[in-house]
Structures are given as structure tokens and as C-alpha cells.
Scaffold this motif. Structure first.
Motif, short mmCIF file in Angstrom:
data_model
loop_
_atom_site.label_atom_id
_atom_site.label_comp_id
_atom_site.label_asym_id
_atom_site.label_seq_id
_atom_site.Cartn_x
_atom_site.Cartn_y
_atom_site.Cartn_z
N ALA A 1 0.84 -1.20 0.00
CA ALA A 1 0.00 0.00 0.00
C ALA A 1 0.87 1.25 0.00
N ALA A 2 1.97 1.21 0.76
CA ALA A 2 2.88 2.37 0.80
C ALA A 2 3.49 2.62 -0.57
N GLN A 3 3.85 1.55 -1.28
CA GLN A 3 4.46 1.71 -2.60
C GLN A 3 3.58 2.50 -3.55
N VAL A 4 2.28 2.28 -3.48
CA VAL A 4 1.36 2.99 -4.37
C VAL A 4 1.54 4.50 -4.21
N HIS A 5 1.63 4.96 -2.97
CA HIS A 5 1.77 6.40 -2.71
C HIS A 5 3.16 6.90 -3.08
N PHE A 6 4.19 6.13 -2.76
CA PHE A 6 5.54 6.58 -3.11
C PHE A 6 5.75 6.61 -4.62
N ASP A 7 5.16 5.65 -5.33
CA ASP A 7 5.30 5.65 -6.79
C ASP A 7 4.69 6.91 -7.39
N LEU A 8 3.56 7.34 -6.85
CA LEU A 8 2.94 8.58 -7.35
C LEU A 8 3.86 9.77 -7.12
N ILE A 9 4.50 9.80 -5.96
CA ILE A 9 5.38 10.93 -5.64
C ILE A 9 6.61 10.93 -6.54
N LEU A 10 7.16 9.74 -6.82
CA LEU A 10 8.39 9.64 -7.60
C LEU A 10 8.17 9.85 -9.09
N ASP A 11 6.95 9.65 -9.55
CA ASP A 11 6.67 9.75 -10.99
C ASP A 11 6.70 11.21 -11.44
N ALA A 12 7.71 11.55 -12.23
CA ALA A 12 7.86 12.95 -12.67
C ALA A 12 6.73 13.38 -13.60
N ASP A 13 5.96 12.45 -14.12
CA ASP A 13 4.84 12.80 -15.00
C ASP A 13 3.53 13.03 -14.24
N THR A 14 3.55 12.79 -12.93
CA THR A 14 2.36 13.08 -12.14
C THR A 14 2.09 14.59 -12.22
N PRO A 15 0.86 15.01 -12.50
CA PRO A 15 0.59 16.45 -12.70
C PRO A 15 1.05 17.31 -11.54
N TRP A 16 1.01 16.78 -10.32
CA TRP A 16 1.38 17.59 -9.16
C TRP A 16 2.76 17.21 -8.62
N HIS A 17 3.60 16.65 -9.48
CA HIS A 17 4.93 16.20 -9.04
C HIS A 17 5.71 17.34 -8.37
N ALA A 18 6.33 17.04 -7.24
CA ALA A 18 7.20 17.99 -6.53
C ALA A 18 8.55 17.31 -6.35
N ALA A 19 9.56 17.78 -7.07
CA ALA A 19 10.84 17.07 -7.12
C ALA A 19 11.51 16.98 -5.76
N PHE A 20 11.37 18.03 -4.93
CA PHE A 20 12.08 17.99 -3.65
C PHE A 20 11.45 16.97 -2.71
N ILE A 21 10.12 16.76 -2.81
CA ILE A 21 9.49 15.75 -1.97
C ILE A 21 9.86 14.35 -2.45
N ALA A 22 10.01 14.19 -3.75
CA ALA A 22 10.49 12.90 -4.26
C ALA A 22 11.85 12.55 -3.65
#
Length: 906
Positions: free
Chosen positions: A692-713
Motif C-alpha cells: 500500500a505504501a508503494q502505491v503512494h511513493f510511486d505517485l510521488i516519484l513519478d515525474a509525469d504526475t501532474p502535481w509532481h514535486a521534485a524535492f518531496i520525491a
């Protein structure tokens, strides 16, 4: 002399009266507040009156205030009315609070008022009075209460839990923002039921004909005032009420009142008009002004016909309208000339009270008047100093309307709009800028107007918004106005922080930061961290490390706590945040605390001491809500969720993440969704749900996510690798490493996180070497170092190197315990047990026994602070602090502060 009119009958309000009785009964032991709202004439004042009578009968000290239209722009007018009876006790307040109260109430004071410290002073006054007898505060017509008093009422209502203080606030449905946002228990007062309305009408006039009764009931629509006044109107004209049924009820009532006024003698009508235009209605002032209009002295007898008609209630000192609609009916029924004459007479009578007098002169003005505009601008300045930026902006806008000449008028309107923009009142900015349209402006103001139009748009900022703001920064720097240029650049940087912008915008922000002269070095650091936390991170981290915290103004130090977290200098950010919070609290700068608390809390997620970090997070969310800083509130709620999850409470953590998402304004800062996903991911990982945690971390790491924030990645590299490893996803760990291995501008924390991830991905042949490398990389990052030791120790145990494993696991356990990271310490103990060493039972962690706020209070008390000092620092009453300590001592098995100091000794 008093009106012969009987008390209004409270028919059909049994539930509401029971609610009031319960409120008053509980208020004898603890604080509680209630917001009662509804339409005009629905019975709010009648219920408030019943509450006042029952409170006085029960021996309570009753303090009242009532909002009024003509005093809505006089800062703290209603507060003065409210606390007047207990103001003599102000000498017992701590000096900073007494000074804040003096500055708020004294319109001529040179000190700048602080609305939050003023609120704390009022809380102290009411609390001290409540030690003698229960205190009941009744604030009526909150929709007309001046904004600073509304803020104080909301501030106090949130903090009366341990004081014998009851608050009842009534309002029409246009509830002030501060009251609405206070989270008070709320009751809407609905129209009377058909049966109750009929019962009231029969009690008022048992002989009323069926036809008239039906007509009154239909027109009153269950409104008690409507029933009473439409019946009175029917009796006055000797027939059924003839007012058109299609008119709104308030309009019908106002027309009925106006007709009743028309039957009165001319001198009575004149005196009523003066009373309608001055809300304080002091008898001496009223009769003086009315006498000037009629041309001879008047006595109180002039109002006898009005009292007999049920329009006013009077005594030797005050005149009160039976209902606000009567006041508005008289005002609207008068001619413009009569109103202006009455205002002029009042201004002359009030010459010794310039802030009140000037508003009457403004109301009497016909056309522009530059001298009067200058006076009103001075009133606006004083309102700003007394803590009411909203009032200051409105007043300055009114001054502009009186100003002759397009350029001067436009400059004043733009000044007012700028002030409204600073406090986030986009609605007020829009109305002020609308008045600028069509004016011939000075050259500089043409640019300023364009900038304000761009920056005040409600939608998310686009490149044109940033371009306009950066142009403004350049103009201010060109004129040498470094302070305003710095503030404008900080505004740009904070908006850019969560926005997706073209590269050229970032380049302009960075160039502007480097264009700031040397005295603005700290601003430059903050701007670079916000605009380019990844590419300029190492530069910012080095600059932050060189700074001496006490050499930086607290107003900027609070932002450096955020900067340190952004670039991965978490340990340094904790130090800066704690120092900023300490200094801001010592100075009573409550409104400035949010960034320091948020930055310190997020830094604590990765630097350890989760209990203290959670206390900062909860404070951040609370302060941000109270000070109407929505984006800081979103971040504060999200970090509270993250830390709650890390401490093992998954359901609460996920609920807080949902709350943060619901609080986030649409389109304003989409990048903040990354913080919310981070909270969810950390909570799921801590709960032992790596998939379940991976699902959220993958969203954060994906640079194509519309709300991607590089420093949080970058923040979550170690946790994302952990989740993948625990899920048995070796490819996932490798992907995390590959994504950042060659990233530009890597921070020391990112390098340490990657070193930890390589340990997780290592095979048996190279794990020992990689662990040694990781320990070296983590030298300045104790949390990651302990995680490396835990991972390496677990791997050694699985390879049956028990002796070596125990050394690593023991070190990890001790480090996590020292860092206040109980769940990770427990993981290390379990691994140590599996390696053959029975780990000692953990020493009971005080943080597991006390709530974060209780721990904060306990630490302050152990440090020697008194209850009053702790209350002042945390903006709580000293009785609330005492109540907390009363609960804390038994939880810790102690009975005194001396034992507390021993228990919490370093």
C-alpha cells in the motif's frame, strides 16, 4: 423611564432554552461556546435576553456587546463595550498583554496592536473574573461586530476549556469569517412551527378575527418579530395588514416601522433619526445633536411617544431600538438632506472623539473633500496599527472616494488594494480595483495597477502572473526600495513553490534573488530554496549552515526552517525551527508562527524526535487555521498525519491526510498533493503495509504526475526503497536508486538515502562493503545511519552471523530510542531478539504516555516556567495549563514539579 412593552414571549423555543440552560450549567465548571444564527427577527435577541436573565439570576458575571453598522469600521469598538466592566483588572495582566490591550483600545496609541496577544489579554481578563464567579459573554449581531473584535471573540472561544466562561454569539447568516472559522458548536434558529406561531399570535391577541389571524400567520412565515409587528400594524390601521405579500418579510416590517414613525411628532422623528445614525446612542450626545437640528434644547421626554409606540427602550443613559430593523427603517425613510444634517450635528457633538466624528462627517459629505480624505486616511493608518488591516483597507478605499483628482484617488485605491492583497482578501482587492478602472493614473501606478490586477486573480497563477510580479520586484529594486522588493520576491517564490512554471520564470526568480543587495542575504537563501530546492539545494544548505540563528531576525528565521527542510538539511532545520518558535513565542508573534512550525515538523519526520515534531505539527495546523493561512494549514494537517502514522495510528493518519486534501484549495497549489501522498505512504509503511505504501511513493516519484514535486520525491527515497524491499520488489528498489543516482544538485541527505537504498538492494557478497560506505555517507544523518545499521544487522542475522548482527542491531535500537523513534526501536528489538539477544524491556517513554501537547507543557514546566508563562507562550489561559498539569502528574506517577524536573532531566 422604560418602555411599557412586555418581554417577548418565547413560544415554541423550548429546545433552544433547554440548550441555553445546559450551556449555562456546564459553564459553571468549564468553558463552552455556542453560535446561534438565523434570519432577522427570528428570535435570536429574545433567546440571548433569556440567557442574560438566567445567568444573572444564577450569580454569573454577565458581559455583553452588540454589533452595530456604524461602528463596524471602528477597531475594537465592540470589545471596549464588552470588557468595560472588568477593565480595572487589566493591571494584573502580564506586561506584554496589558500593553497589547492598551494599544488595541487606545486609538491614539503609538504601539502597534497585536490581535492575538490582545486576545490572550482578554482571555486573561475573563479568566480572572471567572475565578470570582462564572462569566457569561453574550455577543449579539456578530455580523456587525468590527473585525478585530470578531477575531478576539473567536480566539477566546477556542481557549476557554478550563475556565468557567460561557460564550453565546448571535448572528444573521452573514457570519464573520473569523467566527465562522472558529469551529464553534452552532445552532440555526428556524422559523416557528405552524402550531407555535398560532399559539404566539393567540397569546398576543386572543380576540383577533380568523381572517386577520390567517393573514398575519401567512405573511409572518413563522418569524416571531413578524408576528408581533404585523399584528401591531393591523391594530394601528384598524384592519388586516395591507402590506403586499410578495415583498420580502424584512421589507414589509421596515415599511410597517416607517409608517409607525410617521405618526410621531416631528421632534420625536428627528431625535429617532439621530439615534438611528449613532449606534452607541448615548442620551447626552443624542439630545445635543437633536437639539442642534430642531433649534432648541430637548429633554428625554421627546422620546416618550417613540417608547409608547414600541420603537425604542430608554433609560437615563441609553436609547435602544427594539429591533435593528427599526433602526434601518428610520434611516432609509429619511431624506438625503435630513440624514446629512443629522450626521453633521453628530460630528459636531463628537468633536472630542475624532475617529467617530470623522465617519459622521464622511457620511454628511456631498462630493469630494481632500482635507476630509486626508483625515480618513489617518484613521486608516490608526486602524492598521490597532491590528485591523481589513478595516484599514476599507477606510483607505473610502478616503479615495473623497479624494479629488484621478492620480491621487487612484494612488489611494491602489494602496488600499495592496493592503487587502497582503491579508489575502481577494474580494476586497477586486472591489477596490474596480474603482480604479477609468482613472488617469500616474506612470508608476499604471504598472502597479496592472500588477495588482494580475496578482489578485483567484485562479492558480500562470506565467503572466509571475511576470507581472517580477516586473514589480524590478521596479522596487530600481527605486532602492529593498524591503518591499524583498517582500514581493518572497511572495513570488512562495507562489512558485507549489506551481508548475516554465524554466524562464525560475531563471527570473533566481536572477532577482541574486540581484538583492547584501543586507537581503537571508531573503536570497529563502527564495532560492523555494524556487529551486533541487538545483540550488547544496548552495542553500551551505549558506544555512554558516548562519548564526540569533543573528537573523525571527521573522526570517522562521522561513529558514522551511528552507532547511526543502533542501534536505533536516537536522539543521530542526535547530532553526525550534529557535524561531522560541523567539516568536517570547515576542508574542502568534501570526508568524505557522511557517516555523511547519518547517520544523516536516524536518522532524526525517530527523527524529517524533513526539516533539508531532507537537509542532499540531500547533502548525491550529495556528494556520486561526490565522487563516490555508496552505500552511494543509501542510500542517498533512505533517500531523505523517507523524501520527509513524507513531502507529494508521486510521487517524489516513483521516488527517483526507482532511488535508479536502482543505487544499482547488488549483491553488496542486504540488501540495505530494505532501498528502507522503503522509499516506509513511503511515502505510509504518503500519507494515509496504505494498500500500508503494502505491503512494510511486505517485510521488513519478515525474509525469501532474502535481509532481521534485524535492518531496528526494525526501522519500529511503522510505520508497524500504517499501519496495519489504514488499520483495528488488526491481522497485533498483528503480529508486537509478532515478536519483545521477541527479544534479544532490543533497547530503539524498546521497545518504541512496547509500541506504543500495544496502537494501545488496546481495550477500557486497552488503558489508555497501553498509560500511553507507555508514560513512550517513555520518551527519543519525536517523539514516540507524536505519543502515538495522538493515545490515537484519541481513547479517539472516546469513547466520548472529554475533555481528547483534552489534549492529543493538546500535540501531539505542539510536532509535535516543532519537525518540519508538516504532523503529521496536523493530530493532524484534530483530535483536531473533538474533538471540533478549533486548531489555524499553524504558517507558514519556512521549507514549502523554499527548504531544501535554509533553510540550510538561517540558516547559520542568524548565521552570510558571503556568502563566507557559500559557503566554502557547496562547492558552494559565488555568488551561494548570488543568493539563493536573492530568499529567498522575499519568507520570508524580505529584510535584520537582519530580517532573527530575523525570525530564536531560
Amino acid at each position: 423611564m422604560t418602555s411599557p412593552r412586555p418581554e417577548p414571549m418565547l413560544v415554541g423555543r423550548d429546545e433552544e432554552l433547554a440548550l441555553i440552560d445546559g450551556l449555562l450549567a456546564r459553564g459553571r465548571d468549564r468553558g463552552e461556546a455556542l453560535l446561534l444564527h438565523g434570519d432577522a427577527g427570528i428570535g435570536k435577541s429574545a433567546i440571548a435576553g433569556a440567557a442574560i436573565r438566567r445567568a444573572r439570576d444564577g450569580g454569573a458575571t454577565v458581559l455583553t456587546t452588540t454589533g452595530a453598522p456604524s461602528e463596524a469600521d471602528l477597531p475594537y469598538a465592540c470589545l471596549h463595550q464588552l470588557i468595560g466592566p472588568v477593565l480595572d483588572d487589566a493591571d494584573a495582566l502580564p506586561d506584554p498583554q496589558r500593553a497589547a490591550l492598551d494599544a488595541a483600545l487606545d486609538g491614539g496609541a503609538e504601539r502597534r496592536a497585536d490581535p492575538y496577544r490582545t486576545g490572550l489579554a482578554v482571555l486573561g481578563l475573563l479568566g480572572d473574573a471567572a475565578e470570582r464567579a462564572p462569566v457569561v459573554v453574550v455577543a449579539e449581531d456578530a455580523h456587525w461586530v468590527d473585525p478585530p473584535t470578531s477575531e478576539v471573540l473567536a480566539f477566546v472561544a477556542r481557549r476557554i476549556e478550563a475556565d468557567a466562561i460561557t460564550m453565546l454569539i448571535t448572528s444573521r447568516d452573514g457570519i464573520p469569517r473569523s467566527i465562522r472559522g472558529a469551529g464553534l458548536p452552532t445552532r440555526r434558529l428556524d422559523p416557528l412551527s405552524a402550531d407555535a406561531a398560532d399559539a404566539l399570535l393567540r397569546a398576543l391577541d386572543p380576540q383577533l378575527s380568523p381572517t386577520a389571524r390567517k393573514r398575519v400567520l401567512e405573511q409572518a412565515e413563522g418569524n416571531p418579530l413578524g408576528l408581533v409587528e404585523l399584528l401591531t400594524e393591523a391594530m394601528r390601521v384598524g384592519s388586516d395588514p395591507a402590506l403586499p405579500a410578495w415583498l420580502p418579510l424584512t421589507t414589509r416590517l421596515e415599511r410597517a416601522f416607517a409608517a409607525r414613525v410617521g405618526d410621531l411628532p416631528a421632534e420625536t422623528r428627528t431625535t429617532l433619526l439621530v439615534a438611528a445614525l449613532t449606534d452607541r446612542a448615548d442620551v447626552t450626545e443624542l439630545l445635543e445633536a437633536a437639539a442642534a437640528l430642531v433649534g432648541h434644547p430637548l429633554t428625554l421626554d421627546v422620546l416618550t411617544p417613540a417608547a409608547a409606540a414600541g420603537l425604542v427602550e430608554i433609560d437615563e443613559a441609553r436609547v435602544r431600538f427594539a429591533h435593528p430593523l427599526m433602526r434601518s427603517a428610520i434611516d432609509q425613510g429619511a431624506s438625503d438632506g435630513a440624514r446629512r444634517a443629522a450626521h453633521t450635528a453628530l460630528a459636531q457633538v463628537l468633536a472630542a472623539d475624532p475617529d467617530r466624528a470623522v465617519w459622521h462627517r464622511v457620511a454628511a459629505a456631498a462630493g469630494t473633500d481632500d482635507a476630509l480624505a486626508d483625515e480618513l486616511a489617518a484613521v486608516a493608518h490608526r486602524a492598521g496599527r490597532r491590528g485591523s488591516a481589513v478595516t484599514a483597507a476599507r477606510t483607505l478605499g473610502r478616503a479615495a472616494q473623497l479624494t479629488g483628482g484621478d492620480e491621487a484617488r487612484g494612488a489611494r485605491l491602489l494602496d488600499a488594494a495592496e493592503l487587502a492583497l497582503e491579508i489575502g482578501r481577494d474580494d476586497l482587492v477586486g472591489s477596490l480595483l474596480a474603482d480604479v478602472t477609468g482613472l488617469s493614473l500616474a506612470a508608476d501606478d499604471v504598472h502597479r495597477s496592472a500588477w495588482l490586477h494580475e496578482t489578485a486573480r483567484r485562479e492558480a497563477p500562470d506565467p503572466a502572473w509571475f511576470s507581472a510580479y517580477l516586473d514589480r520586484v524590478g521596479q522596487l529594486l530600481a527605486t532602492g526600495d529593498v524591503p518591499r522588493a524583498s517582500q514581493a520576491l518572497l511572495t513570488v517564490a512562495f507562489r512558485r513553490w507549489w506551481a508548475s512554471v516554465p524554466r524562464e520564470v525560475d531563471d527570473r526568480i533566481i536572477a532577482a534573488a541574486h540581484a538583492l543587495p547584501e543586507p537581503a542575504d537571508v531573503v536570497r537563501i529563502v527564495v532560492l530554496s523555494l524556487a529551486a530546492p533541487t538545483t540550488r539545494g547544496p548552495e542553500v544548505a551551505r549558506a544555512i549552515d554558516r548562519l548564526e540563528p540569533d543573528a537573523v531576525p525571527a521573522e526570517l528565521l522562521r522561513l529558514l526552517a522551511v528552507s532547511g527542510a526543502l533542501v534536505g538539511s533536516f537536522e539543521r532545520a530542526v535547530v532553526l525551527g525550534d529557535r524561531a518558535i522560541e523567539r516568536l513565542r517570547a515576542r508574542g508573534r502568534y501570526g508568524l508562527l505557522a511557517p516555523a512550525l511547519v518547517g520544523r515538523a516536516w524536518a522532524g519526520v526525517f530527523a527524529g524526535n517524533w513526539s516533539a515534531s508531532l507537537a509542532a505539527a499540531e500547533d502548525a495546523a491550529r495556528v494556520s487555521r486561526e490565522t487563516d493561512q490555508v496552505l500552511w494549514a494543509v501542510s500542517g494537517i498533512a505533517v500531523t498525519g505523517a507523524l501520527t502514522g509513524l507513531r502507529g495510528d494508521l486510521p487517524s493518519a489516513l483521516a488527517l491526510a483526507d482532511e488535508a486534501e479536502a482543505t487544499l484549495p482547488a488549483g491553488a497549489a496542486d504540488g501540495m498533493r505530494a505532501l498528502i501522498e507522503l503522509a499516506r505512504g509513511l503511515a502505510q509503511l509504518a503500519a507494515g503495509a509496504p505494498l500500500a505504501a508503494q502505491v503512494h511513493f510511486d505517485l510521488i516519484l513519478d515525474a509525469d504526475t501532474p502535481w509532481h514535486a521534485a524535492f518531496i520525491a528526494r525526501w522519500c527515497v529511503a522510505d520508497a526503497a524500504d517499501a519496495a524491499a519489504l514488499a520483495g520488489d528488488a526491481a522497485g528498489v533498483a528503480a529508486v536508486i537509478a532515478q536519483f543516482a545521477d541527479a544534479a544538485g544532490r543533497s547530503a541527505h539524498l546521497d545518504a538515502s541512496l547509500a541506504y537504498a543500495r544496502v537494501l538492494a545488496a546481495g550477500d557478497d557486497d552488503i558489508d562493503v555497501l553498509a560500511a560506505d553507507a555508514l560513512a555517507a550517513c555520518a551527519g544523518h543519525p536517523v539514516l545511519r540507524a536505519r543502515v545499521q538495522l538493515a545490515h544487522g537484519a541481513a547479517l542475522r539472516r546469513r547466520r552471523h548472529a554475533a555481528s548482527a547483534r552489534g549492529e542491531l543493538r546500535a540501531a535500537r539505542d539510536a532509535f530510542e535516543a532519537l525518540g523513534m519508538g516504532p523503529l526501536a521496536q523493530r530493532a528489538r524484534e530483530e535483536l531478539r531473533a538474533a538471540g539477544e533478549a533486548s531489555r524491556a524499553p524504558v517507558a517513554d514519556i512521549a507514549d504516555v502523554l499527548s504531544p501537547q501535554e509533553l510540550q507543557i510538561a517540558e516547559m514546566a520542568a524548565g521552570g516556567m510558571s503556568n502563566r508563562e507557559i500559557g503566554s507562550a502557547l496562547y492558552l489561559s494559565h488555568r488551561t495549563i494548570g488543568s493539563h498539569l493536573y492530568r499529567i502528574f498522575p499519568k507520570l506517577g508524580i505529584a510535584s514539579r520537582a519530580e517532573l524536573r527530575t523525570l525530564l532531566a536531560p
